[in-house]
Design a protein around this motif. Structure first.
Motif, PDB file in Angstrom:
ATOM      1  N   GLU A   1       0.700  -1.144  -0.040  1.00 19.37           N
ATOM      2  CA  GLU A   1      -0.077  -0.065   0.096  1.00 19.37           C
ATOM      3  C   GLU A   1       0.841   1.313  -0.045  1.00 19.37           C
ATOM      4  O   GLU A   1       2.169   1.366   0.751  1.00 19.37           O
ATOM      5  CB  GLU A   1      -0.977  -0.090   1.243  1.00 19.37           C
ATOM      6  N   GLY A   2       0.273   2.273  -0.541  1.00 20.26           N
ATOM      7  CA  GLY A   2       1.108   3.477  -0.622  1.00 20.26           C
ATOM      8  C   GLY A   2       2.281   3.394  -1.837  1.00 20.26           C
ATOM      9  O   GLY A   2       2.141   2.930  -2.544  1.00 20.26           O
ATOM     10  N   ASP A   3       2.833   4.478  -1.725  1.00 17.83           N
ATOM     11  CA  ASP A   3       4.186   4.744  -2.467  1.00 17.83           C
ATOM     12  C   ASP A   3       5.156   3.493  -2.320  1.00 17.83           C
ATOM     13  O   ASP A   3       5.143   3.195  -1.283  1.00 17.83           O
ATOM     14  CB  ASP A   3       4.628   5.932  -2.686  1.00 17.83           C
ATOM     15  N   LEU A   4       5.988   3.424  -3.621  1.00 20.83           N
ATOM     16  CA  LEU A   4       6.902   2.300  -3.301  1.00 20.83           C
ATOM     17  C   LEU A   4       8.257   2.968  -2.868  1.00 20.83           C
ATOM     18  O   LEU A   4       8.991   3.723  -3.386  1.00 20.83           O
ATOM     19  CB  LEU A   4       7.196   1.905  -4.672  1.00 20.83           C
ATOM     20  N   THR A   5       8.402   2.850  -1.503  1.00 21.56           N
ATOM     21  CA  THR A   5       9.436   3.471  -0.891  1.00 21.56           C
ATOM     22  C   THR A   5      10.828   2.600  -0.960  1.00 21.56           C
ATOM     23  O   THR A   5      10.636   1.395  -1.085  1.00 21.56           O
ATOM     24  CB  THR A   5       9.085   3.653   0.773  1.00 21.56           C
ATOM     25  N   PRO A   6      12.109   3.106  -0.865  1.00 22.99           N
ATOM     26  CA  PRO A   6      13.040   2.332  -0.600  1.00 22.99           C
ATOM     27  C   PRO A   6      13.004   1.063   0.201  1.00 22.99           C
ATOM     28  O   PRO A   6      13.423   0.029  -0.123  1.00 22.99           O
ATOM     29  CB  PRO A   6      14.162   3.262  -0.214  1.00 22.99           C
ATOM     30  N   SER A   7      12.259   1.333   1.411  1.00 26.20           N
ATOM     31  CA  SER A   7      12.253   0.324   2.172  1.00 26.20           C
ATOM     32  C   SER A   7      11.198  -1.001   1.757  1.00 26.20           C
ATOM     33  O   SER A   7      11.751  -1.818   1.801  1.00 26.20           O
ATOM     34  CB  SER A   7      11.556   0.915   3.783  1.00 26.20           C
ATOM     35  N   HIS A   8      10.142  -0.189   1.350  1.00 28.26           N
ATOM     36  CA  HIS A   8       9.303  -1.434   0.551  1.00 28.26           C
ATOM     37  C   HIS A   8      10.253  -2.131  -0.536  1.00 28.26           C
ATOM     38  O   HIS A   8       9.772  -3.356  -0.797  1.00 28.26           O
ATOM     39  CB  HIS A   8       8.200  -0.817  -0.260  1.00 28.26           C
ATOM     40  N   GLN A   9      10.964  -1.730  -1.518  1.00 22.00           N
ATOM     41  CA  GLN A   9      11.619  -2.099  -2.343  1.00 22.00           C
ATOM     42  C   GLN A   9      12.568  -3.112  -1.673  1.00 22.00           C
ATOM     43  O   GLN A   9      12.698  -4.379  -2.305  1.00 22.00           O
ATOM     44  CB  GLN A   9      12.332  -1.161  -3.329  1.00 22.00           C
ATOM     45  N   ARG A  10      13.100  -2.700  -0.736  1.00 21.90           N
ATOM     46  CA  ARG A  10      14.189  -3.824  -0.189  1.00 21.90           C
ATOM     47  C   ARG A  10      13.554  -5.105   0.416  1.00 21.90           C
ATOM     48  O   ARG A  10      13.912  -6.043  -0.042  1.00 21.90           O
ATOM     49  CB  ARG A  10      14.787  -3.047   1.054  1.00 21.90           C
ATOM     50  N   GLU A  11      12.426  -4.820   0.899  1.00 23.70           N
ATOM     51  CA  GLU A  11      11.424  -5.900   1.436  1.00 23.70           C
ATOM     52  C   GLU A  11      11.251  -6.933   0.376  1.00 23.70           C
ATOM     53  O   GLU A  11      11.178  -8.128   0.558  1.00 23.70           O
ATOM     54  CB  GLU A  11      10.242  -5.486   2.396  1.00 23.70           C
ATOM     55  N   MET A  12      10.472  -6.412  -0.692  1.00 21.22           N
ATOM     56  CA  MET A  12      10.377  -7.085  -1.879  1.00 21.22           C
ATOM     57  C   MET A  12      11.422  -7.922  -2.220  1.00 21.22           C
ATOM     58  O   MET A  12      11.269  -9.026  -2.878  1.00 21.22           O
ATOM     59  CB  MET A  12       9.621  -6.340  -3.033  1.00 21.22           C
ATOM     60  N   LEU A  13      12.446  -7.065  -2.682  1.00 21.34           N
ATOM     61  CA  LEU A  13      13.891  -8.026  -3.235  1.00 21.34           C
ATOM     62  C   LEU A  13      14.045  -8.839  -2.290  1.00 21.34           C
ATOM     63  O   LEU A  13      14.449 -10.100  -2.660  1.00 21.34           O
ATOM     64  CB  LEU A  13      14.754  -6.827  -3.133  1.00 21.34           C
ATOM     65  N   LEU A  14      14.119  -8.845  -0.818  1.00 15.33           N
ATOM     66  CA  LEU A  14      14.496  -9.824   0.066  1.00 15.33           C
ATOM     67  C   LEU A  14      13.627 -11.071  -0.047  1.00 15.33           C
ATOM     68  O   LEU A  14      14.064 -12.045   0.124  1.00 15.33           O
ATOM     69  CB  LEU A  14      14.583  -9.366   1.399  1.00 15.33           C
ATOM     70  N   ASP A  15      12.269 -10.530  -0.244  1.00 19.04           N
ATOM     71  CA  ASP A  15      11.429 -11.786  -0.099  1.00 19.04           C
ATOM     72  C   ASP A  15      11.539 -12.666  -1.575  1.00 19.04           C
ATOM     73  O   ASP A  15      11.613 -13.787  -1.297  1.00 19.04           O
ATOM     74  CB  ASP A  15      10.104 -11.237  -0.437  1.00 19.04           C
ATOM     75  N   VAL A  16      11.660 -12.049  -2.751  1.00 17.49           N
ATOM     76  CA  VAL A  16      11.819 -12.619  -3.750  1.00 17.49           C
ATOM     77  C   VAL A  16      13.173 -13.467  -3.845  1.00 17.49           C
ATOM     78  O   VAL A  16      13.239 -14.563  -4.205  1.00 17.49           O
ATOM     79  CB  VAL A  16      11.517 -11.831  -4.835  1.00 17.49           C
ATOM     80  N   SER A  17      14.226 -13.106  -3.503  1.00 15.79           N
ATOM     81  CA  SER A  17      15.408 -13.468  -3.337  1.00 15.79           C
ATOM     82  C   SER A  17      15.742 -14.714  -2.326  1.00 15.79           C
ATOM     83  O   SER A  17      16.116 -15.591  -2.602  1.00 15.79           O
ATOM     84  CB  SER A  17      16.303 -12.435  -2.963  1.00 15.79           C
TER      85      SER A  17
END
Length: 332
Positions: free
Chosen positions: A234-250
C-alpha cells in the motif's frame, strides 16, 4: 519378443537426452532424439514417435506448442512430459493439452519404471535383454550443456516456489550458460552498474567446497512497481518497500536455485548476507576486474503471466571455482 517400440526424446539438452536414454536401457525400444519441437513433429510424422518424452522449455518450439500442434494436426503419439518446471499449473496445462503424464526432472531408471507402470505402458514396452539402445544423433554433452540442464532443474524448482508464494504462473526460459572472459565480465558489470540507477538489484555471495560466486537478482523499476501491486504493497513504493520485496523474492529464487543446484551436484552452498546494489554495495571497478580471467555465467529470466513483471537471476562463478565444478560434473 516383439519389434522395438519407436520412442522419441525431445529436449534441447544433450545431457537430459542422455539421462533418458540411460533410463530406457532396459526397455525394448528404438530411440530417436530431437533437440527442439519442430524436429520432434517431423520425427512423429515419420513414424519415429509412438511414445514421445517431451521437455517444456526449449527454443524454436517449446513443449506447450508441440502439444498444441499434435492436437491440431491429429498426430498419433503418446506424450509424457519430462520437465524441470514443477509448477502445479504447468502439470495441469500439459494434461489439458493431451499429455498422458508428467515426470519431474531429473529422470532415472526407477522413476521411469514407476511412471510407465502408472501410465499403463510397462507391458507394451517390455523389458529387453540386450545392451542399452543406441539413439540416432546421440553425442556426448559438453560442460556448458551439462550446466544448462542442471540450471534448468534448479530454475524450475525456484520458479515453482515463487509461483506458490505469489499465486501466479511463472514463464520459464531456456537458461543462458556461457564462459565469460575478463572483457565480457567488465562489460556485463558495467551494464549492471548503469542499470542499477533505475532498477532493483540484490546481490548475494555464496560458497561451497572449492566453489564461490555471486548471485544477482535484477528487476527493472517498472517491474518493481507492478510487483508491489501484486504483493499488495500500500502507498508509494519507498526504498524500504523495495528492499523488503527484493529480500522476499531473493529468499525464494536464490535459496531454492542454489539448494537444488547443490542437491544435483551433491554439495551444499552457504549464502552470505544479501545487499542492495547501489545502496549498500557497489560493483568492482575496472582495475579490480583485470585480476579476473574468466567466469562461468548462468542467467535465468523469470516472467510472471498476467503482469508486466520480469526479473533476471544471474550467477557468476569465480575463475577458481570452474575446475572444482568440472571435477564434480565429470561424475554426472
Amino acid at each position: 519378443m516383439s519389434a522395438p517400440i519407436p520412442v522419441l526424446i525431445c529436449d534441447d539438452s544433450a545431457f537430459a537426452r542422455k539421462q533418458m536414454i540411460r533410463a530406457l536401457s532396459e526397455w525394448n525400444v528404438s530411440i530417436t532424439e530431437a533437440s527442439h519441437g519442430l524436429e520432434a513433429l517431423e520425427a512423429i510424422r515419420a513414424g519415429k514417435g509412438h511414445l514421445l518424452f517431451l521437455d517444456l522449455n526449449m527454443p524454436i518450439l517449446d513443449g506447450y506448442q508441440v502439444l498444441e500442434r499434435i492436437r491440431a494436426q491429429d498426430l498419433q503419439t503418446l506424450v509424457i512430459v519430462v520437465s524441470g518446471d514443477v509448477q502445479s499449473e504447468a502439470k495441469s496445462r500439459v494434461l489439458g493439452l493431451g499429455a498422458l503424464g508428467f515426470i519431474n526432472k531429473p529422470i532415472d531408471a526407477k522413476l521411469l519404471q514407476q511412471s510407465l507402470a502408472e501410465y499403463g505402458l510397462a507391458d507394451e514396452l517390455e523389458k529387453r535383454q540386450s545392451a542399452q539402445p543406441k539413439a540416432q544423433g546421440s553425442s556426448a554433452p559438453s560442460f556448458d550443456e551439462l550446466y544448462q540442464e542442471l540450471s534448468n532443474v534448479a530454475m524450475g524448482r525456484a520458479g515453482a516456489l515463487l509461483s506458490e508464494l505469489l499465486g501466479v504462473f511463472i514463464h520459464l526460459p531456456v537458461p543462458k550458460v556461457r564462459m565469460c572472459a575478463s572483457d565480457d565480465i567488465a562489460a556485463l558489470l558495467e551494464q549492471l552498474r548503469i542499470e542499477s540507477d533505475s532498477s532493483g538489484t540484490l546481490c548475494q555471495g555464496f560458497i561451497g567446497p572449492g566453489i564461490a560466486g555471486e548471485a544477482l537478482l535484477i528487476f527493472d523499476q517498472h517491474s518493481m512497481e507492478d510487483m508491489a501491486r501484486l504483493m499488495k504493497v500500500e502507498g508509494d513504493l519507498t526504498p524500504s518497500h523495495q528492499r523488503e520485496m527484493l529480500l522476499d523474492v531473493s529468499n525464494v529464487l536464490i535459496s531454492a536455485y542454489l539448494g537444488e543446484l547443490g542437491r544435483q551436484l551433491d554439495i551444499e552452498f552457504s549464502q552470505g548476507v544479501p545487499v542492495i546494489l547501489g545502496q549498500h554495495y557497489h560493483l568492482p571497478d575496472p582495475g579490480t576486474l583485470k585480476r579476473w580471467k574468466r567466469t562461468l555465467s548462468i542467467e535465468v529470466g523469470y516472467r510472471i503471466e498476467g503482469f508486466d513483471i520480469s526479473c533476471n537471476l544471474l550467477l557468476l562463478f569465480t575463475d577458481d571455482s570452474i575446475n572444482a565444478l568440472n571435477d564434480i560434473a565429470r561424475y554426472l
